[in-house]
Design an enzyme around this catalytic site. Structure first.
Site, PDB file in Angstrom:
ATOM      1  CG  HIS A  65      -0.325  -0.254   2.765  1.00  0.00           C
ATOM      2  ND1 HIS A  65       0.774   0.552   3.036  1.00  0.00           N
ATOM      3  CD2 HIS A  65      -0.351  -1.308   3.348  1.00  0.00           C
ATOM      4  CE1 HIS A  65       1.211   0.148   4.299  1.00  0.00           C
ATOM      5  NE2 HIS A  65       0.441  -1.029   4.381  1.00  0.00           N
ATOM      6  N   GLY A 105       1.979   2.999   2.209  1.00  0.00           N
ATOM      7  CA  GLY A 105       2.917   3.006   3.336  1.00  0.00           C
ATOM      8  C   GLY A 105       4.079   2.422   2.927  1.00  0.00           C
ATOM      9  CG  HIS A 106       4.206  -1.917   2.065  1.00  0.00           C
ATOM     10  ND1 HIS A 106       2.949  -2.271   2.014  1.00  0.00           N
ATOM     11  CD2 HIS A 106       4.830  -2.422   3.279  1.00  0.00           C
ATOM     12  CE1 HIS A 106       2.819  -2.959   2.987  1.00  0.00           C
ATOM     13  NE2 HIS A 106       3.882  -3.071   3.539  1.00  0.00           N
ATOM     14  CD  GLN A 128       6.908 -11.485  11.042  1.00  0.00           C
ATOM     15  OE1 GLN A 128       7.906 -11.537  10.369  1.00  0.00           O
ATOM     16  NE2 GLN A 128       6.378 -10.167  10.946  1.00  0.00           N
ATOM     17  N   GLY A 147       9.219   1.118   8.487  1.00  0.00           N
ATOM     18  CA  GLY A 147       8.301   2.161   8.779  1.00  0.00           C
ATOM     19  C   GLY A 147       8.429   2.530  10.331  1.00  0.00           C
ATOM     20  CD  GLN A 182       9.043  -4.934  11.984  1.00  0.00           C
ATOM     21  OE1 GLN A 182       8.489  -5.686  11.970  1.00  0.00           O
ATOM     22  NE2 GLN A 182       8.752  -4.110  10.867  1.00  0.00           N
ATOM     23  CB  VAL A 194       1.807   6.524   4.521  1.00  0.00           C
ATOM     24  CG1 VAL A 194       0.793   7.230   3.541  1.00  0.00           C
ATOM     25  CG2 VAL A 194       3.319   6.871   4.322  1.00  0.00           C
ATOM     26  CB  SER A 243      -2.240  -1.483   8.416  1.00  0.00           C
ATOM     27  OG  SER A 243      -2.245  -3.091   8.730  1.00  0.00           O
ATOM     28  CB  SER A 244      -1.071  -5.557   4.743  1.00  0.00           C
ATOM     29  OG  SER A 244      -0.242  -5.015   4.318  1.00  0.00           O
TER      30      SER A 244
HETATM   31  P1  AMP Z   1       4.784  -5.200   6.635  1.00  0.00           P
HETATM   32  O1  AMP Z   1       4.479  -5.516   5.342  1.00  0.00           O
HETATM   33  O2  AMP Z   1       3.217  -4.600   7.099  1.00  0.00           O
HETATM   34  O3  AMP Z   1       5.381  -6.044   7.694  1.00  0.00           O
HETATM   35  O4  AMP Z   1       5.454  -3.696   6.403  1.00  0.00           O
HETATM   36  C1  AMP Z   1       6.689  -3.679   5.909  1.00  0.00           C
HETATM   37  C2  AMP Z   1       7.353  -2.524   6.195  1.00  0.00           C
HETATM   38  O5  AMP Z   1       6.366  -1.278   5.792  1.00  0.00           O
HETATM   39  C3  AMP Z   1       7.573  -2.152   7.566  1.00  0.00           C
HETATM   40  O6  AMP Z   1       8.643  -1.459   7.734  1.00  0.00           O
HETATM   41  C4  AMP Z   1       6.433  -1.409   8.215  1.00  0.00           C
HETATM   42  O7  AMP Z   1       6.671  -0.658   9.231  1.00  0.00           O
HETATM   43  C5  AMP Z   1       6.226  -0.345   6.931  1.00  0.00           C
HETATM   44  N1  AMP Z   1       4.717   0.181   6.946  1.00  0.00           N
HETATM   45  C6  AMP Z   1       3.666  -0.455   6.929  1.00  0.00           C
HETATM   46  N2  AMP Z   1       2.661   0.559   7.077  1.00  0.00           N
HETATM   47  C7  AMP Z   1       3.274   1.587   6.806  1.00  0.00           C
HETATM   48  C8  AMP Z   1       2.710   2.825   6.982  1.00  0.00           C
HETATM   49  N3  AMP Z   1       1.404   2.908   6.962  1.00  0.00           N
HETATM   50  N4  AMP Z   1       3.595   4.152   6.759  1.00  0.00           N
HETATM   51  C9  AMP Z   1       4.936   3.853   6.813  1.00  0.00           C
HETATM   52  N5  AMP Z   1       5.436   2.517   6.662  1.00  0.00           N
HETATM   53  C10 AMP Z   1       4.564   1.560   6.587  1.00  0.00           C
END
Ligand code: AMP
Length: 282
Positions: A36, A38-39, A63, A149, A155, A178, A187-188
């Protein structure tokens, strides 16, 4: 050039070695997919700073402390590849569980105190799984920089600590959260929300802001600040609060009095989704 999908450890090592021979800086963005905006913010930052960008996509079974959460985790590989192409990612490293864990895993990374509170308390073994898979990914890709993020602030703190304690030669870059226009952190897991749950979900962000406002107005007693935040949750029957804590931003230990920079962190269940969010204060 379109993104090249690589599924094996030897394959990604070969690609990265090639990029390194060309003098390119290697940046890695570890993800669990369902990409999304954020990524995308992380990928853009990596793209701006590195000659070769590797996105990893691995829904890491070790995890997840609940089988159901692992099974329900959104998987959207086709869309993820399209995002990588759009963002001009060089390599999408997408190993299978068998590739990452070919036999029983006997070695784990334990990062200690920083992983004890907040999510560490409610998801036993979670950060051990995260730290172990991230160290594996670092050893596989051998990046110069890795992007994480602030949305997952604990984390990020765990990984910074691991890298320092174990002298891992990688620079960790933290990237701001974001949010949607109503404040909900992307968030996913937001994909798992029904329409009414989606409407209720911004309460996490509202509670964090309420707590931060009370700190900015001069409140220093953590208990009073927590109570102010928890009141927001009392008005949302669809949301079940797991924790709301005030911690020091480096070691993520709870503080009783706010007399310097802190991180406000919360987790709550909204339907099938466990959502987390955090803010820096003051
Ligand atoms: P995930 O796929 O949820 O494990 O997230 C992968 C990376 O993207 C991690 O470093 C998260 O912290 C970051 N991330 C997830 N959501 C956001 C967001 N809304 N804003 C910024 N980074 C994010």
């Amino acid at each position: 050039m379109s993104t090249v999908v690589v599924e094996t450890i030897s394959g990604i090592r070969e690609k990265v070695a090639g990029a390194r021979r060309e003098g390119r800086t290697i940046g890695v963005v570890p993800t669990m997919g369902a990409l999304h905006a954020g990524h995308v913010r992380l990928i853009e930052r990596a793209r701006a700073e590195c000659g070769c960008v590797v996105v990893t996509l691995f829904v890491n079974p070790t995890q997840f402390n609940r089988a159901e959460d692992f099974a329900n985790y959104p998987r959207t590989v086709e869309d993820d590849l399209a995002v990588c192409n759009e963002q001009e990612v060089d390599y999408l490293f997408m190993p299978s569980a068998e590739e990452m864990y070919p036999g029983p895993q006997r070695s784990f990374v334990e990062v200690g105190e920083v992983s004890e509170h907040l999510c560490g308390k409610f998801r036993p073994g979670h950060f051990r799984g995260v730290a172990t898979v991230v160290l594996k990914l670092f050893n596989i890709v051998q990046p110069d920089r890795a992007y994480f993020g602030e949305k997952d602030a604990q984390q990020l703190a765990v990984i910074r600590r691991m890298v320092r304690d174990l002298d891992v030669p990688v620079e960790i870059v933290g990237v701001e959260t974001v949010r949607e226009s109503d404040g909900l952190a992307l968030s996913s897991r937001n994909q798992l929300l029904s329409a009414s749950e989606r409407q209720a979900a911004p309460v996490l962000c509202r509670a964090l802001n309420a707590a931060r406002d009370s700190i900015r107005r001069g409140e220093t007693d953590s208990q009073a600040i927590r109570e102010r935040a928890i009141r927001e949750f009392d008005n949302e029957p669809l949301v079940r609060l797991e924790y709301f804590e005030i911690v020091d931003p480096g070691e993520m230990q709870p503080v009783t009095t706010v007399n310097g920079p802190v991180r406000l962190a919360t987790a709550a269940w909204v339907g099938k989704a466990r959502l987390i969010d955090n803010l820096e204060a003051p």
